[in-house]
Each structure stands twice: as structure tokens, then as C-alpha cells.
Scaffold this motif. Structure first.
Motif, PDB file in Angstrom:
ATOM      1  N   LEU A  16     -15.701  72.196 -39.326  1.00 18.87           N
ATOM      2  CA  LEU A  16     -14.348  72.514 -38.845  1.00 18.87           C
ATOM      3  C   LEU A  16     -13.359  71.683 -39.644  1.00 18.87           C
ATOM      4  CD1 LEU A  16     -14.654  72.265 -34.949  1.00 18.87           C
ATOM      5  CD2 LEU A  16     -14.408  74.342 -36.301  1.00 18.87           C
ATOM      6  N   ILE A  17     -12.155  72.237 -39.863  1.00 11.86           N
ATOM      7  CA  ILE A  17     -11.100  71.420 -40.459  1.00 11.86           C
ATOM      8  C   ILE A  17     -10.213  70.873 -39.344  1.00 11.86           C
ATOM      9  CG2 ILE A  17     -11.098  72.718 -42.634  1.00 11.86           C
ATOM     10  CD1 ILE A  17      -8.410  73.981 -41.658  1.00 11.86           C
ATOM     11  N   ASN A  18      -9.434  69.852 -39.673  1.00 14.72           N
ATOM     12  CA  ASN A  18      -8.464  69.276 -38.725  1.00 14.72           C
ATOM     13  C   ASN A  18      -9.102  68.861 -37.397  1.00 14.72           C
ATOM     14  OD1 ASN A  18      -6.357  69.693 -40.563  1.00 14.72           O
ATOM     15  ND2 ASN A  18      -5.900  71.733 -39.759  1.00 14.72           N
ATOM     16  N   ASP A  20      -9.263  66.736 -34.648  1.00 14.34           N
ATOM     17  CA  ASP A  20      -8.285  65.720 -34.252  1.00 14.34           C
ATOM     18  C   ASP A  20      -8.891  64.740 -33.251  1.00 14.34           C
ATOM     19  OD1 ASP A  20      -7.618  66.726 -31.457  1.00 14.34           O
ATOM     20  OD2 ASP A  20      -7.172  68.524 -32.635  1.00 14.34           O
ATOM     21  N   ASN A  76      -9.253  66.687 -43.377  1.00 13.14           N
ATOM     22  CA  ASN A  76      -8.302  66.037 -42.464  1.00 13.14           C
ATOM     23  C   ASN A  76      -8.963  65.588 -41.164  1.00 13.14           C
ATOM     24  OD1 ASN A  76      -5.679  65.131 -41.999  1.00 13.14           O
ATOM     25  ND2 ASN A  76      -5.078  67.014 -40.942  1.00 13.14           N
ATOM     26  N   CYS A  79      -7.374  63.554 -37.514  1.00 11.69           N
ATOM     27  CA  CYS A  79      -5.906  63.618 -37.498  1.00 11.69           C
ATOM     28  C   CYS A  79      -5.390  63.466 -36.072  1.00 11.69           C
ATOM     29  CB  CYS A  79      -5.416  64.919 -38.131  1.00 11.69           C
ATOM     30  SG  CYS A  79      -5.982  66.406 -37.307  1.00 11.69           S
ATOM     31  N   GLY A  80      -4.090  63.192 -35.984  1.00 12.73           N
ATOM     32  CA  GLY A  80      -3.452  63.093 -34.678  1.00 12.73           C
ATOM     33  C   GLY A  80      -3.305  61.663 -34.203  1.00 12.73           C
ATOM     34  N   SER A 102     -11.587  65.054 -46.439  1.00 11.71           N
ATOM     35  CA  SER A 102     -10.470  64.107 -46.359  1.00 11.71           C
ATOM     36  C   SER A 102     -10.350  63.604 -44.932  1.00 11.71           C
ATOM     37  CB  SER A 102      -9.161  64.765 -46.805  1.00 11.71           C
ATOM     38  OG  SER A 102      -8.833  65.835 -45.938  1.00 11.71           O
ATOM     39  N   PHE A 103      -9.672  62.467 -44.808  1.00 11.13           N
ATOM     40  CA  PHE A 103      -9.494  61.827 -43.499  1.00 11.13           C
ATOM     41  C   PHE A 103      -8.028  61.549 -43.239  1.00 11.13           C
ATOM     42  CE2 PHE A 103     -13.805  60.797 -44.680  1.00 11.13           C
ATOM     43  CZ  PHE A 103     -14.503  60.884 -43.485  1.00 11.13           C
ATOM     44  N   ALA A 104      -7.663  61.546 -41.961  1.00 10.92           N
ATOM     45  CA  ALA A 104      -6.323  61.079 -41.599  1.00 10.92           C
ATOM     46  C   ALA A 104      -6.332  59.553 -41.701  1.00 10.92           C
ATOM     47  CB  ALA A 104      -5.959  61.528 -40.199  1.00 10.92           C
ATOM     48  N   ASP A 105      -5.200  59.051 -42.117  1.00  8.85           N
ATOM     49  CA  ASP A 105      -5.013  57.653 -42.461  1.00  8.85           C
ATOM     50  C   ASP A 105      -5.418  56.638 -41.375  1.00  8.85           C
ATOM     51  OD1 ASP A 105      -3.881  55.835 -44.285  1.00  8.85           O
ATOM     52  OD2 ASP A 105      -2.020  55.789 -43.124  1.00  8.85           O
ATOM     53  N   ILE A 106      -4.879  56.816 -40.175  1.00 10.85           N
ATOM     54  CA  ILE A 106      -5.101  55.800 -39.131  1.00 10.85           C
ATOM     55  C   ILE A 106      -6.570  55.808 -38.702  1.00 10.85           C
ATOM     56  CG2 ILE A 106      -4.408  54.941 -36.860  1.00 10.85           C
ATOM     57  CD1 ILE A 106      -1.713  56.360 -37.215  1.00 10.85           C
ATOM     58  N   ASN A 109      -8.720  53.985 -41.251  1.00  4.36           N
ATOM     59  CA  ASN A 109      -8.639  52.526 -41.062  1.00  4.36           C
ATOM     60  C   ASN A 109      -9.454  52.075 -39.863  1.00  4.36           C
ATOM     61  OD1 ASN A 109      -6.871  51.835 -43.115  1.00  4.36           O
ATOM     62  ND2 ASN A 109      -5.069  52.280 -41.870  1.00  4.36           N
ATOM     63  N   ASN A 110      -9.290  52.800 -38.764  1.00  3.48           N
ATOM     64  CA  ASN A 110      -9.960  52.401 -37.524  1.00  3.48           C
ATOM     65  C   ASN A 110     -11.477  52.371 -37.683  1.00  3.48           C
ATOM     66  OD1 ASN A 110      -7.581  52.070 -36.103  1.00  3.48           O
ATOM     67  ND2 ASN A 110      -7.636  54.100 -35.158  1.00  3.48           N
TER      68      ASN A 110
END
Lengths: 201, 468
Positions: A16-18, A20, A76, A79-80, A102-106, A109-110
Motif C-alpha cells: 500500500l502507498i501512504n 499513515d 510515503n 505519513c501523517g 520512501s518514508f515520511a520525515d517524522i 526519525n522516530n
């Protein structure tokens, strides 16, 4: 934080994409004041029906993937919301590595703060790893952080990039705060300068 | 002569407390905002390690996610887990001596509305919070972004964050907006263009005439959703509007310090010729009132559009669209204005400010909501609520049939009693339309406050220009 050096385990495919963080751990489980115990609610709305019965089709409910330690997913990922409950839930379930395009930024980091290794790879490579993951529990992948490689069950090897500082912390299970406090003198000197330059802060 | 810098470069350079040989940086944090959901484990970590809060005077806490927004909340929070979380914040604020606005304080509200309102957020600052919508504060020309709980603990203990610098992205909205088009439509239209990962790895600076023309409230709405485009932060260079908004607020500088601050703030703009790694330009007049149809904030269409089909997309988005349509219960080809709504939510850190309430009230004045519609207005703070009552907006909402609530995050994330039931469909001024976000099985269409008000009247998604 547990060290991450080398991991050989079952990889669960989640094409799946995105994806969250509300999906990873819905809001009703954010009311905890602890970091542990969230694994049972990982992907809660996809994993259980309204009567709290497991939905057999969901990948982590399938016998082959109940002990998955690696997750392979799409663009992604994470995300969220910034909720660190998402990596806490993954970790508590037993997942130590997430592979995606790809990954969402926060979220990215987490993961590092919790001994989870997120790996971003090009689509063609994720496609191959996704196929490998679909083979089930007899097909185990190996993720080697020292060598920065992923080896499929067929022996195909992919290399990945990771920030050297983060790799160092992950391989040694280091506490960021302890490392930063070693630089207390630099922080204090910065504060002293700011007190004259920007006293309104 | 130094190389031209972007606004982001300037704020970054002004906060670099340490840079290691490998490029790992310690960024100094000027303001740390804290709420009850993402902080208890961080305070627990401090206690376990015998650490203290490094700069309690720069740390501001307010409960917002869990608090009920009904008038009976003076009797306490009935959900035991929510109550424990809020009580934990009460205790942590007291034990560590940080600035605090408890539930019964008139200044309580959503952390991203309270910060600017109280003058904690100032131009050129670094602002963080364990909440992704911290991007909101970028409207002041502050570098503001969300962090996880481990990073909350790191900031509490050291007043710094370990960071790598992001890349620079410019989003320019040229010219004027058409009537009925608002800041919310700008920010959604941008995400529609970039996708939810288009900003990943970047800090976005929003600029152009249409951005300059926005009020501070509108600029906060634009920056608020920078995270929905994947960006680390969104920024808008401070100008006279910014200074005017900030001046006189409780924690804004005064007297000689104000003058000194102002002199520095006026240097906070992107230099001519500074390099951006990515640029997106949209003509303001090309932006229409928009709504989302799917379960990702990138699923944006002008209200005049029709529900798309999975085969309109490529790659992973084909499956994602299929899944979204099924979840949302929509058929490809259906006009968006045929989508019937049973719930309207006006509020959140995206659209819970006074200007948002004015925009919705302007549409609702002298009208009634559709029979059977459940509609609520949740002001972003106690002070927004008080101002709206003073301006007569509250009465307009009440007369139209809306519930007039107390401040909190409310139905934006439904960690409190304000939730959707399975299958309910909501026109929401909040920021996320994810599956289950507003309640399991709930369906969310994101839009502006004026568009939400229009939908409340007609009972279906509506082009606000037809009811203006």
C-alpha cells in the motif's frame, strides 16, 4: 534502546502507498502514558472487525506472518501524525525493520529512536523484496546494518544508504540525550551569546 | 559578501549550537510546546534518568487533544484514560515548573492556536512540539516542526534537537484569489499538486502576492498543512502584518527589546538570488474552492469536479484510489456536489481561528442548517470563543442550528467524545481525511470553513460561490 546489528526474519508484504500513522495505531490507543503494550493494536482497524475478531485476510493475521520482524511497503510510509506510538506499536509487535520506497520525515526519525531500521530503496528493488516477502514464513530475509545490505531468501543482495551517525547510534543502542549532554558546554555558550543578541527570546 | 540565503537558511544559521565533523547539527530550540498525548512518556523518561527540564521558561504546555468540548466538561473528564493523561500533564507542568494553561483557563485551546495568541511564537524562532501540525507557526517566519516523543524528551533535557538540514523549496502563489477562495483552498491545492510526499526532505517557503494578501490567520492555515505535503516545515517571511499581529501580545517583547527584535525580524527574508532546490508556482486565479474526495489529503479536486476512477491514476495510486473509493462509498463519475453530508465540523488548528469563524458565519447568517444535520463549531481557544461571542458570531451559529462548543482538538482526531460513527460523512475544516481519523468507518471531506458552512445549509458538498 536495543541494538540493531543484523536481523534474519520473516518479512510481511503490505503493498500500500501512504500508510499513515493513524492506520499504524488509531487515536484511541494514544491515551496510554506508557511506551509498551501497543503491539496488539498495531494496524488495529485493518486487523480486527467491529466485534474485535481478527480479519483473516490482513497480512499480520496470516499464520505465515504472525511473527514477522520486517515489513515491506509502498511510498510515503508513516505519513501523517507525529505519534511515536506508531514505531512503539511496530516494535511491540516485533517488527524491527521497515522497507519502503520512501518514508515520511517524522516517522523516519522516530524509528531510529526506538531501535527500528527504516530502509528506503528504489521501486524496482522494493518490488523484488515484496515478491520475496509474499513467499511466506519459509522465505527469510537478512538485514545487515554493518554491511548495509539486505539479502533475499534467494540470496539476491541489495545495498542501502543510512546516515552514518544514525547507524552508529542504532548499532550501539546509544541514547541521543546522553550524547547531546556531552556537548553541554556548546549549548551553554550558545545560550550566553543569545542572551546578548536576542534577549527577547 | 556572503552567498544569498533563503529565509530557512537564515533561521537555521541563527540557531546552530553545534556542528559535528560528520555534519550532524544541534539546533537550539526557542519554544517547546507540549500537549498531553505525546509528552507523558518523555517526562517519565526524564524522571527515570534523573534529568530536569533545561529551559522551563521556554516550555509551554496546554491540554487539547483529549479534552471534551461540551459545556459539561467543568465536571471533569469522564473517560478515565483521557482524564489520566490530562492529569499527568497537570502534574508534569507543576513538577517541572513550565508555563501552563489548564483546562479551566480561558486561554486554554489548541496548542497551535494558543502559542501565537499568547505571543510565544515570534518571527525567526525555532518552535517544536510533539505534534505534526507545529508547522502552523511557520506563518510568523519561525522554523516550526513536529517531533516524536523521544525528541520531546531530548528537547526537554537539552533545549536542542539533533538535525540534518533540509532542502529549500519555494511555493509561489501569484496574483489574486478569486471570490470564495481561501487560505484552505490554497494549501489543499498545493498538496493536490505536490502529493503528500512532494515536500519530503524540504522546508517550504510560501510566497507571492496571494500569500502576502492573506491575514496571519490565513497564513497559519497555509503553513499548518505543510506537513500534509510531507514537508518538514512551512514558512512565510514576516512583514508588517506579522509585526502588527505580534505587538502587544502577553509574551511579545516590549519597549527597547521590541525595537531590537523588530530590527532583526526585518532581516528575515529570502535574499535575491538565493537557491531553491525545488520551485512550484501556482496562479492564484487558477485556484477554485476545493474538497477532498478520498482518504489522503492529496485527493483534492475543485468542487466543480467529479469523483475520479482508479484508472485515472498510475502506479501504487491505482490500488490506493480503489481502496479510498470503497472506504468513502463513492462511485467514479459522480459530481462532487452530489455527495450528501450528515455532519459538519468547523474547528481544528487548521481552521479554528476567529477569521475562520467569521467566514463561516458570513455564509450562515440568517440561514438554517439542513434538517437532520449534525453541525458543530469548536473554537480553537477560549479566547477565540470569547471574541466570537462578542462579535455576535456565536449567536449566528446557534441560530443556524450549530452546536457552539468549548475549545479543543475535538473531531479533528476524535480522541475525545466528538467522533463519527461508521458510515457517517463529514464536511470538515480539519487537516486529515485518513481512514478512521474522525472515528472508525467515518468519512471525511476536507474543505474551507465557508465551504463547510455551505454544505451545512444544503446537506451536500456545495460550491460556496452559489450561496454567497
Amino acid at each position: 534502546m536495543d541494538k540493531f546489528e543484523k536481523l534474519t526474519g520473516v518479512a510481511a508484504p503490505l503493498p500500500l502507498i501512504n500508510v499513515d500513522t493513524d492506520m499504524l495505531i488509531p487515536k484511541q490507543f494514544l491515551k496510554t502514558i506508557k511506551r509498551t503494550g501497543l503491539g496488539v493494536n498495531l494496524f488495529d482497524e485493518m486487523r480486527y472487525d467491529d466485534d474485535r475478531n481478527e480479519i483473516p485476510d490482513f497480512v499480520l493475521n496470516k499464520p505465515a506472518y504472525r511473527n514477522a520482524e520486517i515489513l515491506v511497503s509502498g511510498d510515503n510510509f508513516g505519513c501523517g501524525s507525529s505519534r511515536e506510538h506508531a514505531p512503539w506499536a511496530l516494535l511491540d509487535f516485533g517488527i524491527r525493520c521497515v522497507i519502503a520506497t520512501s518514508f515520511a520525515d517524522i516517522f523516519y526519525n522516530n524509528c531510529f529512536k526506538n531501535g527500528i531500521l527504516p530502509i528506503a530503496l528504489p521501486q524496482e528493488q522494493v518490488d523484488i523484496l515484496m515478491k520475496d516477502a509474499e513467499k511466506g514464513e519459509n522465505a527469510r530475509m537478512t538485514v545487515d546494518l554493518d554491511a548495509q545490505t539486505i539479502t533475499t531468501s534467494d540470496g539476491e543482495v541489495f545495498t542501502f544508504d543510512v546516515d552514518p551517525f544514525r547507524r552508529h547510534c542504532l548499532m550501539n543502542g546509544l541514547d541521543d540525550i546522553g550524547l547531546t549532554l556531552e556537548k553541554a558546554a556548546a549549548i551553554e555558550s550558545f545560550e550566553a551569546t543569545m542572551q546578548t543578541q536576542r534577549p527577547w527570546v | 559578501m556572503t552567498a544569498p540565503k533563503t529565509l530557512y537558511d537564515k533561521i537555521w544559521d541563527a540557531h546552530l549550537a553545534h556542528e559535528a565533523e560528520d555534519g550532524t547539527c544541534l539546533l537550539y530550540i526557542d519554544r517547546h510546546l507540549v500537549h498531553e498525548v505525546t509528552s507523558p512518556q518523555a517526562f517519565e523518561g526524564l524522571r527515570m534518568a534523573g534529568r530536569t527540564v533545561h529551559a522551563p521558561d521556554k516550555t509551554i504546555a496546554v491540554p487539547d487533544h483529549n479534552v471534551p468540548t461540551t459545556l459539561d466538561r467543568v465536571n471533569g473528564i469522564s473517560n478515565p484514560e483521557s482524564r489520566i493523561q490530562v492529569e499527568a500533564l497537570d502534574k508534569n507542568a507543576k513538577d517541572f515548573g513550565i508555563n501552563y494553561y489548564p483546562v479551566d483557563d480561558v486561554r486554554q485551546g489548541i496548542v497551535h492556536i494558543v502559542g501565537p495568541e499568547q505571543g510565544w511564537t515570534l518571527p525567526g524562532m525555532t518552535v517544536v512540539c510533539g505534534d505534526s501540525h507545529t508547522a502552523t507557526h511557520g506563518a510568523f517566519g519561525a522554523l516550526a516542526h513536529g517531533i516524536g516523543t523521544s525528541e520531546v524528551e531530548h528537547v526537554l533535557a537539552t533545549q536542542t534537537l539533533i538535525q540534518k538540514k533540509s532542502k529549500n523549496m519555494k511555493v509561489e502563489i501569484t496574483g489574486k484569489l478569486r471570490p470564495g477562495v481561501t487560505a484552505k483552498d490554497i494549501t489543499l491545492a498545493v498538496i493536490g499538486e505536490t502529493g503528500t510526499a512532494g515536500g519530503t526532505g524540504y522546508v517550504i517557503e510560501y510566497c507571492g502576492e496571494a500569500i502576502r494578501d492573506l491575514s496571519m490567520e490565513g497564513r497559519m492555515t497555509v503553513c499548518n498543512m505543510a506537513i500534509e505535503g510531507g514537508a518538514r516545515a512551512g514558512l512565510i517571511a514576516p512583514d508588517e502584518k506579522t509585526f502588527e499581529y505580534v505587538k502587544g501580545r502577553p509574551h511579545a517583547p516590549k519597549g527597547a527589546q521590541w525595537e531590537a527584535a523588530l530590527a532583526w525580524w526585518k532581516t528575515l527574508y529570502t535574499d535575491e538570488g538565493a537557491h531553491f532546490d525545488k520551485v512550484l508556482t501556482i496562479r492564484g486565479e487558477d485556484i477554485a474552492p476545493v474538497v477532498t474526495w478520498g482518504t489522503s489529503p492529496e485527493d483534492v479536486l475543485p468542487i466543480s469536479g467529479t469523483v475520479p476512477a482508479p484508472e485515472d491514476f498510475t502506479g501504487g495510486k491505482v490500488e490506493a484510489a480503489k481502496r479510498s473509493l470503497e472506504y468513502m462509498g463513492l462511485t467514479p463519475g459522480m459530481p462532487l456536489t452530489d455527495i450528501k453530508i450528515d455532519t459538519v465540523f468547523i474547528g481544528s488548528c487548521t481552521n479554528g481561528r476567529i477569521e475562520d469563524l467569521r467566514a463561516a458565519a458570513a455564509i450562515l447568517k440568517g440561514k438554517k442548517i439542513k434538517d437532520g444535520m449534525r453541525a458543530m463549531v469548536v473554537p480553537g481557544s477560549g479566547l477565540v470563543r470569547a471574541q466570537a461571542e462578542e462579535e455576535g458570531l456565536a449567536q449566528i451559529f446557534i441560530d443556524a442550528g450549530f452546536e457552539w462548543r468549548l475549545a479543543g482538538c475535538s473531531m479533528c482526531l476524535a480522541m475525545n467524545p466528538d467522533q463519527l460513527q461508521p458510515g457517517e460523512r463529514c464536511a470538515a475544516t480539519s487537516n486529515r481525511n485518513f481512514e478512521g481519523r474522525q472515528g472508525r468507518g467515518g468519512r471525511t471531506h476536507l474543505l474551507s470553513p465557508a465551504m463547510a458552512a455551505a454544505a451545512a445549509i444544503t446537506g451536500h458538498l456545495t460550491d460556496v460561490r452559489e450561496v454567497m
